[in-house]
Scaffold this motif. Structure first.
Motif, mmCIF file in Angstrom:
data_model
loop_
_atom_site.group_PDB
_atom_site.id
_atom_site.type_symbol
_atom_site.label_atom_id
_atom_site.label_comp_id
_atom_site.label_asym_id
_atom_site.label_seq_id
_atom_site.Cartn_x
_atom_site.Cartn_y
_atom_site.Cartn_z
ATOM 1 N N PHE A 332 32.633 -39.403 15.237
ATOM 2 C CA PHE A 332 33.635 -38.363 15.424
ATOM 3 C C PHE A 332 33.865 -38.133 16.912
ATOM 4 O O PHE A 332 32.919 -37.863 17.668
ATOM 5 N N PHE A 333 35.113 -38.241 17.365
ATOM 6 C CA PHE A 333 35.436 -37.977 18.774
ATOM 7 C C PHE A 333 35.429 -36.463 18.968
ATOM 8 O O PHE A 333 36.409 -35.777 18.736
ATOM 9 N N ASN A 334 34.273 -35.955 19.393
ATOM 10 C CA ASN A 334 34.032 -34.512 19.480
ATOM 11 C C ASN A 334 34.132 -34.090 20.941
ATOM 12 O O ASN A 334 33.129 -33.853 21.613
ATOM 13 N N ALA A 335 35.363 -33.968 21.423
ATOM 14 C CA ALA A 335 35.588 -33.759 22.853
ATOM 15 C C ALA A 335 35.754 -32.307 23.256
ATOM 16 O O ALA A 335 35.692 -31.982 24.443
ATOM 17 N N TRP A 336 35.977 -31.393 22.285
ATOM 18 C CA TRP A 336 36.366 -30.031 22.642
ATOM 19 C C TRP A 336 35.480 -28.977 21.994
ATOM 20 O O TRP A 336 35.920 -27.874 21.696
ATOM 21 N N GLY A 337 34.200 -29.295 21.764
ATOM 22 C CA GLY A 337 33.213 -28.296 21.387
ATOM 23 C C GLY A 337 33.031 -28.025 19.913
ATOM 24 O O GLY A 337 32.349 -27.066 19.554
ATOM 25 N N ALA A 338 33.591 -28.812 19.011
ATOM 26 C CA ALA A 338 33.515 -28.516 17.579
ATOM 27 C C ALA A 338 32.102 -28.700 17.030
ATOM 28 O O ALA A 338 31.384 -29.607 17.437
ATOM 29 N N ASP A 339 31.727 -27.853 16.067
ATOM 30 C CA ASP A 339 30.431 -28.017 15.412
ATOM 31 C C ASP A 339 30.383 -27.287 14.071
ATOM 32 O O ASP A 339 29.647 -26.309 13.909
ATOM 33 N N PRO A 340 31.144 -27.746 13.059
ATOM 34 C CA PRO A 340 31.092 -27.104 11.746
ATOM 35 C C PRO A 340 30.030 -27.662 10.797
ATOM 36 O O PRO A 340 29.809 -27.093 9.727
ATOM 37 N N ALA A 341 29.360 -28.757 11.140
ATOM 38 C CA ALA A 341 28.452 -29.432 10.203
ATOM 39 C C ALA A 341 27.310 -28.513 9.776
ATOM 40 O O ALA A 341 26.687 -27.839 10.598
ATOM 41 N N TYR A 342 26.990 -28.512 8.488
ATOM 42 C CA TYR A 342 25.925 -27.674 7.949
ATOM 43 C C TYR A 342 24.551 -28.070 8.482
ATOM 44 O O TYR A 342 23.643 -27.237 8.540
ATOM 45 N N THR A 343 24.370 -29.342 8.833
ATOM 46 C CA THR A 343 23.043 -29.825 9.225
ATOM 47 C C THR A 343 22.808 -29.789 10.734
ATOM 48 O O THR A 343 21.794 -30.298 11.209
ATOM 49 N N SER A 344 23.714 -29.198 11.493
ATOM 50 C CA SER A 344 23.508 -29.093 12.935
ATOM 51 C C SER A 344 22.342 -28.156 13.240
ATOM 52 O O SER A 344 22.157 -27.132 12.577
ATOM 53 N N THR A 345 21.571 -28.526 14.248
ATOM 54 C CA THR A 345 20.497 -27.675 14.746
ATOM 55 C C THR A 345 20.752 -27.397 16.214
ATOM 56 O O THR A 345 21.807 -27.735 16.749
ATOM 57 N N ILE A 346 19.802 -26.794 16.902
ATOM 58 C CA ILE A 346 20.045 -26.375 18.283
ATOM 59 C C ILE A 346 20.397 -27.555 19.177
ATOM 60 O O ILE A 346 21.316 -27.487 19.991
ATOM 61 N N PHE A 347 19.681 -28.676 19.033
ATOM 62 C CA PHE A 347 19.884 -29.816 19.921
ATOM 63 C C PHE A 347 20.318 -31.092 19.200
ATOM 64 O O PHE A 347 20.362 -32.150 19.815
ATOM 65 N N SER A 348 20.618 -31.016 17.923
ATOM 66 C CA SER A 348 20.975 -32.223 17.171
ATOM 67 C C SER A 348 22.268 -32.009 16.394
ATOM 68 O O SER A 348 22.401 -31.020 15.669
ATOM 69 N N ARG A 349 23.203 -32.967 16.555
ATOM 70 C CA ARG A 349 24.463 -32.953 15.818
ATOM 71 C C ARG A 349 24.774 -34.363 15.302
ATOM 72 O O ARG A 349 25.889 -34.844 15.374
ATOM 73 N N ASN A 350 23.752 -35.003 14.764
ATOM 74 C CA ASN A 350 23.897 -36.399 14.368
ATOM 75 C C ASN A 350 24.829 -36.605 13.192
ATOM 76 O O ASN A 350 25.234 -37.732 12.907
ATOM 77 N N ALA A 351 25.187 -35.547 12.476
ATOM 78 C CA ALA A 351 26.092 -35.696 11.342
ATOM 79 C C ALA A 351 27.449 -36.232 11.764
ATOM 80 O O ALA A 351 28.197 -36.754 10.941
ATOM 81 N N TYR A 352 27.799 -36.124 13.052
ATOM 82 C CA TYR A 352 29.089 -36.605 13.547
ATOM 83 C C TYR A 352 29.048 -38.077 13.953
ATOM 84 O O TYR A 352 30.045 -38.608 14.427
ATOM 85 N N ARG A 353 27.910 -38.723 13.781
ATOM 86 C CA ARG A 353 27.809 -40.145 14.068
ATOM 87 C C ARG A 353 28.065 -40.941 12.792
ATOM 88 O O ARG A 353 28.114 -40.386 11.698
#
Length: 448
Positions: A332-353
């Motif tokens: 996911f080209f996440n260039a502008w701060g988006a983070d709706p994924a349920y599995t996001s944690t403080i330092f991990s957003r791997n759901a967008y890979r």
């Protein structure tokens, strides 16, 4: 007038002090509202991950004024000034080879920097509202995790509630200012994959884009070529009891189109207990001249939560597409701060890979009045998304444990630990030797 000062020892969560819309009244004349906020952050220690700061701190001071609507009913003007910088505790030239806490400040050397982050005109009618100018935006793909200096948008937003239970939103973003966490979003969280919430190196990382400065959406994303900004269309329906449905479309001119849908339903099972069911879907396709390259990404998610006022537990999963073409493997080209994924944690957003099956388990318990214990565990496995020439080598995960204690109206305490392993751990480069974290933090807040 209510005042508050909060001191924080944290890497991602900052204490805050705020005059929450204190009314100004002079001899019966309504003079508007004034907000004052002071935040402080300090990283205690983290020497495990090559992209994480060893130590350091930062602060934010906010002063915002909003006029009364005495001249024209429901018409207001707001202006907010923000000052961010190093709190004086950061070692910017550590002799142990570590890095200063650059993700906490917007200036590459930690110097104080001021920004007029908000400057808008707003109007609110029974069925219609508008907000024009510099502002923060609360939509699924314009939210950011806790940051000292927030992300701001120069936008023109319109909304209507003409139909009972249905909220319609339309807007155009022309410019954006990236906050202090943006460097962390690109480096530590996104690991150079452009999936973490920022898609380019910033000045403090050796790049060319400056934080806390309003720039075009293309420039913010590190792209070459002119764009006409980002168009937003959204619909939120809550006309049925316990049901909420969201559908959003984002058109980033000559870059990508993003589509986000979410459905939530709450089922009461006892007087003080309920089950919450949620599902989400995110899709991205390149558009126009495709300045960020070909994109083909999709992510699904589901979440179940059960809780009362005393305790709560939840579990969630996210699954991203596993197409073998190069466009999807970029994630996911996440260039502008988006983070709706349920599995996001403080330092991990791997759901967008690309090709990720992520899950998270979490819960909280009220030990006593004012004291809450919380824990979250997320597992991400390995993705197909590359960081430069580096591919996933280790199973990624994160564990966050926290204890909150609100002693009374004046005192609030928080201690927590965050442990993380990157999927690129085990890959050695000239700069990074180990990609792990083990952060201990504490937060103390005093309000008067």
């Amino acid at each position: 007038m209510k005042k508050a000062i909060k001191l924080s020892l944290a890497a991602a969560l900052a204490g805050s002090a705020m005059l929450h819309g204190a009314d100004i009244d002079v001899n019966g004349y309504k003079g508007g509202t004034l907000d004052f906020m002071l935040k402080g952050i300090y990283v205690i220690d983290d020497k495990k991950n090559g992209w994480a700061p060893n130590d350091g701190g930062g602060y934010l001071v906010k002063l915002k004024y909003e006029t009364p609507d005495t001249i024209v009913d429901n018409l207001k003007v707001g202006v907010g000034m923000y000052v961010n910088g190093d709190g004086g505790l950061t070692d910017w030239t550590p002799d142990d080879g570590g890095k200063a806490a650059g993700g906490l400040v917007v200036d590459k050397d930690g110097k104080s920097k001021a920004l007029m982050g908000e400057l808008y005109v707003s109007y609110k009618h029974e069925y219609f509202d508008a907000k024009l100018g510099r502002q923060t935006l609360d939509t699924p793909l314009t939210k950011i995790q806790v940051s000292l200096m927030p992300n701001f948008y120069e936008a023109y937003m319109l909304g209507t509630n003409v139909i009972d239970g249905l909220r319609l939103t339309a807007g155009q973003i022309t410019k954006m200012s990236m906050g202090s966490r943006a460097a962390t979003d690109f480096g530590l969280i996104g690991e150079g994959t452009t999936t973490g919430g920022a898609a380019t190196k910033f000045v403090q990382q050796g790049g060319t884009v400056e934080q806390a400065r309003f720039l075009s959406m293309g420039k913010i994303a590190g792209l070459t070529g002119d764009t006409d900004g980002r168009t937003i269309l959204g619909a939120t329906y809550s006309g049925i009891k316990n049901l909420k449905a969201d559908l959003w479309a984002y058109h980033s001119d000559d870059v990508v189109n993003d589509y986000y849908a979410e459905l939530g339903y709450k089922i009461p099972v006892a007087d003080d207990m309920a089950v919450s069911l949620n599902a989400q879907y995110l899709m991205q396709k390149d558009t126009g001249n495709a300045l960020a390259g070909k994109k083909d990404f999709n992510m699904m998610g589901a979440k179940v939560a059960l809780g009362t006022k005393k305790w709560g537990v939840y579990t969630a999963v996210n699954k991203s597409g596993d197409q073998s073409d190069a466009a999807s493997e970029m994630g996911f080209f996440n260039a502008w701060g988006a983070d709706p994924a349920y599995t996001s944690t403080i330092f991990s957003r791997n759901a967008y890979r690309d090709d990720v099956e992520a899950y998270i388990l979490g819960g909280h318990y009220m030990i006593m009045k004012g004291m809450k214990f919380m824990v979250d565990y997320a597992e991400y496995g390995k993705s197909d998304t590359k960081s430069g020439a580096i591919t996933a080598k280790d199973d990624a995960y994160e564990i966050d444990i926290a204890l909150n204690y609100k002693y009374n109206e004046n005192w609030f305490f928080r201690v927590f630990n965050s442990r993380r392993v990157s999927e690129y751990n085990g890959n050695t480069t000239a700069v990074i030797t180990e990609r792990r974290q083990n952060h201990y933090r504490a937060v103390v807040s005093y309000t008067f």
